[in-house]
Design a protein around this motif. Sequence first.
Motif, PDB file in Angstrom:
ATOM      1  N   THR A   4       0.850  -1.184   0.000  1.00 33.04           N
ATOM      2  CA  THR A   4       0.000   0.000   0.000  1.00 33.04           C
ATOM      3  C   THR A   4       0.889   1.239   0.000  1.00 33.04           C
ATOM      4  N   ALA A   5       0.318   2.316  -0.514  1.00 32.06           N
ATOM      5  CA  ALA A   5       1.044   3.586  -0.519  1.00 32.06           C
ATOM      6  C   ALA A   5       0.010   4.696  -0.500  1.00 32.06           C
ATOM      7  N   PRO A   6       0.372   5.870   0.043  1.00 27.98           N
ATOM      8  CA  PRO A   6      -0.576   6.985   0.072  1.00 27.98           C
ATOM      9  C   PRO A   6      -0.663   7.672  -1.290  1.00 27.98           C
ATOM     10  N   SER A   7      -1.806   8.231  -1.587  1.00 27.19           N
ATOM     11  CA  SER A   7      -1.973   8.899  -2.878  1.00 27.19           C
ATOM     12  C   SER A   7      -1.089  10.141  -2.942  1.00 27.19           C
ATOM     13  N   GLY A   8      -0.835  10.570  -4.155  1.00 25.36           N
ATOM     14  CA  GLY A   8       0.083  11.682  -4.383  1.00 25.36           C
ATOM     15  C   GLY A   8       1.225  11.214  -5.259  1.00 25.36           C
ATOM     16  N   ASN A   9       2.344  11.918  -5.196  1.00 21.94           N
ATOM     17  CA  ASN A   9       3.487  11.511  -6.005  1.00 21.94           C
ATOM     18  C   ASN A   9       4.175  10.303  -5.374  1.00 21.94           C
ATOM     19  N   LEU A  10       4.292   9.241  -6.145  1.00 24.33           N
ATOM     20  CA  LEU A  10       4.979   8.038  -5.672  1.00 24.33           C
ATOM     21  C   LEU A  10       6.283   7.878  -6.433  1.00 24.33           C
ATOM     22  N   ILE A  11       7.327   7.505  -5.704  1.00 26.08           N
ATOM     23  CA  ILE A  11       8.618   7.218  -6.339  1.00 26.08           C
ATOM     24  C   ILE A  11       8.865   5.718  -6.226  1.00 26.08           C
ATOM     25  N   PHE A  12       9.062   5.086  -7.340  1.00 29.49           N
ATOM     26  CA  PHE A  12       9.474   3.683  -7.347  1.00 29.49           C
ATOM     27  C   PHE A  12      10.946   3.651  -7.776  1.00 29.49           C
ATOM     28  N   SER A  13      11.830   3.244  -6.861  1.00 25.53           N
ATOM     29  CA  SER A  13      13.231   3.085  -7.246  1.00 25.53           C
ATOM     30  C   SER A  13      13.408   1.652  -7.705  1.00 25.53           C
ATOM     31  N   VAL A  14      13.511   1.500  -9.021  1.00 34.39           N
ATOM     32  CA  VAL A  14      13.489   0.164  -9.614  1.00 34.39           C
ATOM     33  C   VAL A  14      14.911  -0.309  -9.850  1.00 34.39           C
ATOM     34  N   LYS A  15      15.260  -1.400  -9.203  1.00 32.27           N
ATOM     35  CA  LYS A  15      16.601  -1.963  -9.352  1.00 32.27           C
ATOM     36  C   LYS A  15      16.497  -3.240 -10.174  1.00 32.27           C
ATOM     37  N   ASN A  16      17.267  -3.295 -11.234  1.00 29.82           N
ATOM     38  CA  ASN A  16      17.297  -4.517 -12.032  1.00 29.82           C
ATOM     39  C   ASN A  16      18.329  -5.455 -11.432  1.00 29.82           C
ATOM     40  N   ALA A  17      17.860  -6.434 -10.663  1.00 29.90           N
ATOM     41  CA  ALA A  17      18.764  -7.386 -10.028  1.00 29.90           C
ATOM     42  C   ALA A  17      18.887  -8.665 -10.850  1.00 29.90           C
ATOM     43  N   GLY A  18      18.339  -8.641 -12.053  1.00 25.97           N
ATOM     44  CA  GLY A  18      18.432  -9.811 -12.915  1.00 25.97           C
ATOM     45  C   GLY A  18      19.527  -9.661 -13.958  1.00 25.97           C
ATOM     46  N   ASP A  19      19.490 -10.539 -14.948  1.00 31.45           N
ATOM     47  CA  ASP A  19      20.529 -10.559 -15.978  1.00 31.45           C
ATOM     48  C   ASP A  19      20.053 -10.006 -17.316  1.00 31.45           C
ATOM     49  N   GLU A  20      18.756  -9.710 -17.393  1.00 33.85           N
ATOM     50  CA  GLU A  20      18.219  -9.219 -18.656  1.00 33.85           C
ATOM     51  C   GLU A  20      17.730  -7.781 -18.487  1.00 33.85           C
ATOM     52  N   VAL A  21      17.613  -7.074 -19.595  1.00 33.46           N
ATOM     53  CA  VAL A  21      17.034  -5.731 -19.555  1.00 33.46           C
ATOM     54  C   VAL A  21      15.596  -5.840 -19.047  1.00 33.46           C
ATOM     55  N   THR A  22      15.217  -4.943 -18.163  1.00 34.16           N
ATOM     56  CA  THR A  22      13.868  -5.041 -17.616  1.00 34.16           C
ATOM     57  C   THR A  22      13.116  -3.719 -17.753  1.00 34.16           C
ATOM     58  N   GLU A  23      11.800  -3.813 -17.509  1.00 32.70           N
ATOM     59  CA  GLU A  23      10.922  -2.649 -17.494  1.00 32.70           C
ATOM     60  C   GLU A  23      10.025  -2.771 -16.264  1.00 32.70           C
ATOM     61  N   PHE A  24       9.550  -1.637 -15.813  1.00 39.96           N
ATOM     62  CA  PHE A  24       8.594  -1.664 -14.711  1.00 39.96           C
ATOM     63  C   PHE A  24       7.399  -0.806 -15.079  1.00 39.96           C
ATOM     64  N   TYR A  25       6.202  -1.337 -14.803  1.00 41.36           N
ATOM     65  CA  TYR A  25       4.963  -0.626 -15.125  1.00 41.36           C
ATOM     66  C   TYR A  25       4.106  -0.490 -13.887  1.00 41.36           C
ATOM     67  N   LEU A  26       3.455   0.649 -13.786  1.00 39.61           N
ATOM     68  CA  LEU A  26       2.337   0.782 -12.866  1.00 39.61           C
ATOM     69  C   LEU A  26       1.091   0.870 -13.746  1.00 39.61           C
ATOM     70  N   LEU A  27       0.192  -0.106 -13.550  1.00 36.39           N
ATOM     71  CA  LEU A  27      -0.992  -0.198 -14.407  1.00 36.39           C
ATOM     72  C   LEU A  27      -2.241   0.076 -13.591  1.00 36.39           C
ATOM     73  N   GLY A  28      -3.306   0.477 -14.280  1.00 35.31           N
ATOM     74  CA  GLY A  28      -4.586   0.642 -13.616  1.00 35.31           C
ATOM     75  C   GLY A  28      -5.124  -0.713 -13.148  1.00 35.31           C
ATOM     76  N   SER A  29      -6.239  -0.655 -12.441  1.00 41.34           N
ATOM     77  CA  SER A  29      -6.783  -1.894 -11.868  1.00 41.34           C
ATOM     78  C   SER A  29      -7.203  -2.883 -12.951  1.00 41.34           C
ATOM     79  N   ASP A  30      -7.400  -2.362 -14.175  1.00 40.34           N
ATOM     80  CA  ASP A  30      -7.748  -3.275 -15.261  1.00 40.34           C
ATOM     81  C   ASP A  30      -6.530  -4.033 -15.787  1.00 40.34           C
ATOM     82  N   GLY A  31      -5.356  -3.652 -15.287  1.00 37.38           N
ATOM     83  CA  GLY A  31      -4.139  -4.321 -15.724  1.00 37.38           C
ATOM     84  C   GLY A  31      -3.716  -3.957 -17.136  1.00 37.38           C
ATOM     85  N   VAL A  32      -4.348  -2.941 -17.709  1.00 36.81           N
ATOM     86  CA  VAL A  32      -4.065  -2.562 -19.091  1.00 36.81           C
ATOM     87  C   VAL A  32      -3.602  -1.107 -19.173  1.00 36.81           C
ATOM     88  N   ARG A  33      -4.355  -0.224 -18.551  1.00 29.78           N
ATOM     89  CA  ARG A  33      -4.054   1.200 -18.651  1.00 29.78           C
ATOM     90  C   ARG A  33      -2.707   1.493 -17.976  1.00 29.78           C
TER      91      ARG A  33
END
Lengths: 439, 390
Positions: free
Chosen positions: B55-84
């Motif tokens: 959980t997080a409070p509404s407003g500006n959220l910072i996600f510090s995304v660390k790629n701890a794997g071996d491949e190029v990665t992406e991170f998404y924040l999606l709407g509840s529909d999992g699409v937007r």
Amino acid sequence: MTSSDTAAAGPHGNVHHRGGISRRGFLGVAGAGALAAGAGLGLSACASGSTPAAASAAAAEAFAFHGPNQAGITTPAQDRLHFAAFDLTTTSRAELVDLLKQWTAAAARMTAGDGAGEYGPVGGLYDAPPDDTGEALGLPPSGLTITFGFGPSLFGSASGTDRFGLAARRPARLVDLPHFPGDALEPARSNGDICVQACANDPQVAVHAVRNLARIAFGVATVRWSQLGFGRTSSTSTAQDTPRNLMGFKDGTANLKAEDTAAIDEHVWVAAGDDPAAEWMTGGSYLVARRINMHIETWDRSSLREQEAIIGRDKGEGAPLSGGTEFTELDLDAEGSRGPLIPVDAHVRLAHPSENGGAAMLRRGYNFADGSTDLGRLDAGLFFLAYVRDPRTQYVPLQNKLARDDALSEYLRHTGSAIFAVPPGVTDASGFVGETLFA
Amino acid sequence: MNVRRRLIFLGAAGLLTAAVGACTDNSSSDASASTDPNHLSVSSTADACDVSAETAPSGNLIFSVKNAGDEVTEFYLLGSDGVRIVGEVENIGPGLQRDLVVRAEPGEYVTACKPGMKGDGIRGALTVTDSGSGSATSDDMTELEAAATTQYKAYVQQQAATLLTGTKAFADAYRNGQDDQARDLYASTRTYWESIEPVAESFGDLDPRLDLREADLEEGQEWTGWHRIEKDLWPPAEGATPATPEQRQQYADQLVADTQELVDRINQLELSADQMGNGAKELLDEVATGKVTGEEEAWSHTDLWDFQANVDGARIAYQALRPIVVVKDPALATTLDERFAAIQTELDKYRAGDGFVLYTNLTPAQVRELSDAVSALGEPLSNLTATVVL
């Protein structure tokens, strides 16, 4: 003094100390142990410069003036720079040689922590001005190195005047640099007959060196331009941390390092047979100096996305955008969702040896900030210094490409330029810098 | 112009919904050490997408995304529909860390890491609780962005069309040796180029052909375009060889052909809101490094025409985006309104006839005032993109 004074005299040599104060004395008492330890461990100024012990070690550090190559090239880059280009006012070859002899003696003394002259700042005749200016009195050697080089104009002018009978000995590699795209060179910051690069871990020690050499030269040579550098931007030893340039990025991560002697031999030192007409350069190197102003203000307004894409590394760690940590090799083929992870016009890609026929250089640049411009902007950037074995293949093609294609060039403006043939080192106490040229 | 290409302008294409990395120093954005509930950490590996909180409070959220794997990665924040897509950060190389900053309203969200940049990713749930802030709705913004890009694209196309018409007239005059008329047309025609310069610069090959300055040439490189003709029309007192009639023909024809190509390409171009924001910022960069220093028009000294055109282009882009800025950062809108007006007041001091006084007639103090106005506007304008895409 005479030019045949031995520069490598013992700790106290024939220096007369009226007041018993000398820089060498300080070193002898406090610094000798640290000096030995520093040399043995390859301690660097910056690696742990925040601790008092390391700071004093960096201050006490001293590098030998004599050797097969001049110091100040593969020497672990010191923190401060004073670089000066001189023009000769004499047309006498004998006076030129005598100047080089006097400079050699003074440089050897100062790098050892002594005064510029044999009597020092507070010795000699009471009615004579001291033969050292004195501002380094009480300061340790501070890792001072003094490196000399010869510009194209020493070997003859454009009008064909060969002042010193050296035209036939000009190395083919000592080319006049061409105009590069975007160059905005100021004549008053460019070229010169002879250069002096003074590097030290204390700015006062570096300035002291250039000041005293300029003083010795009066009547024979005059300063054409000089440049201060307040922070190194390259590491030249694996024992050093990578510093940051004024764009906030680590600079010189992929630099040639002194420990890689095979690469240094391949890319930096002139070898016997390299240039049959200039065998005197064997053991020397070529120095390219460029004063590169940065458009600091517009750079600061660019997004982190743009900054990292331009450089090709992440700003925090200095890791290539293809992944890993700072010293991970670039993966130029790594693809992201919109093309290469390291963009096609990223600085690290275009400058990488694999993209330049294997060409590499030993960079030894410094951050500079010379106050502000008429528009109130920082007059700041990188004073680029690079040592190469052949500028024709290791610098000119690369700079043409960077100036044309590098996304970073948008934020740069080259305002000064010079090239010098840096002769081999002085191997014995009776020699002088550039001796092979006049042999 | 600058000799360098602005691939960045194209490189950011399609990032309409992507948040720009915040100005957070990576080394200080280690979320593991943070107790800020708005600052989350994400660790992406081959088979996990660990988010530091559910959980997080509404407003500006910072996600510090660390790629701890071996491949190029992406991170998404999606709407509840999992699409937007609410926000995304892409192209994170192995071992690297990058921040995603989003403005999140209360609700249910889906987080997703995409190691290898394929598939639906490794998904998780995130609940954003109501903290009383973060109420801007992305639905409204999508409409506003669409309106902004449509409006700006029409402007760019219209400028390009007028540029082509003017260039033809200028080229005719120059080709025919009507130098007085060509000199009259030079500055006013170029304003249509200068107002859309970042768009033109995004075509890496066209820009050098059309707008290279003499100092930007490589040794041996052929010089064409506006400034080649400029030097011929305003030759230096010494050392200039006048162009032959054949050369005039060649320079004029090339200028028209290249401009036609520019128009054709612009008509194909899709523009996004972040490109508009970056373009506005780049226009002010151009003023700061080329026009206010008098370097752009080294022979004609008509730099203030270019200056005005650059400012106009930036203002049009800003005004198109302004409805978004007013919602997301009203203080920035106020500042930009004021400073666009202030720089115009400065420029208006130097109007003469239909144009401006020559750069060489400005005193150092006047140049300084203009430069300060550029800096005053350029600094807040550089936050336009981030404000719009957040």
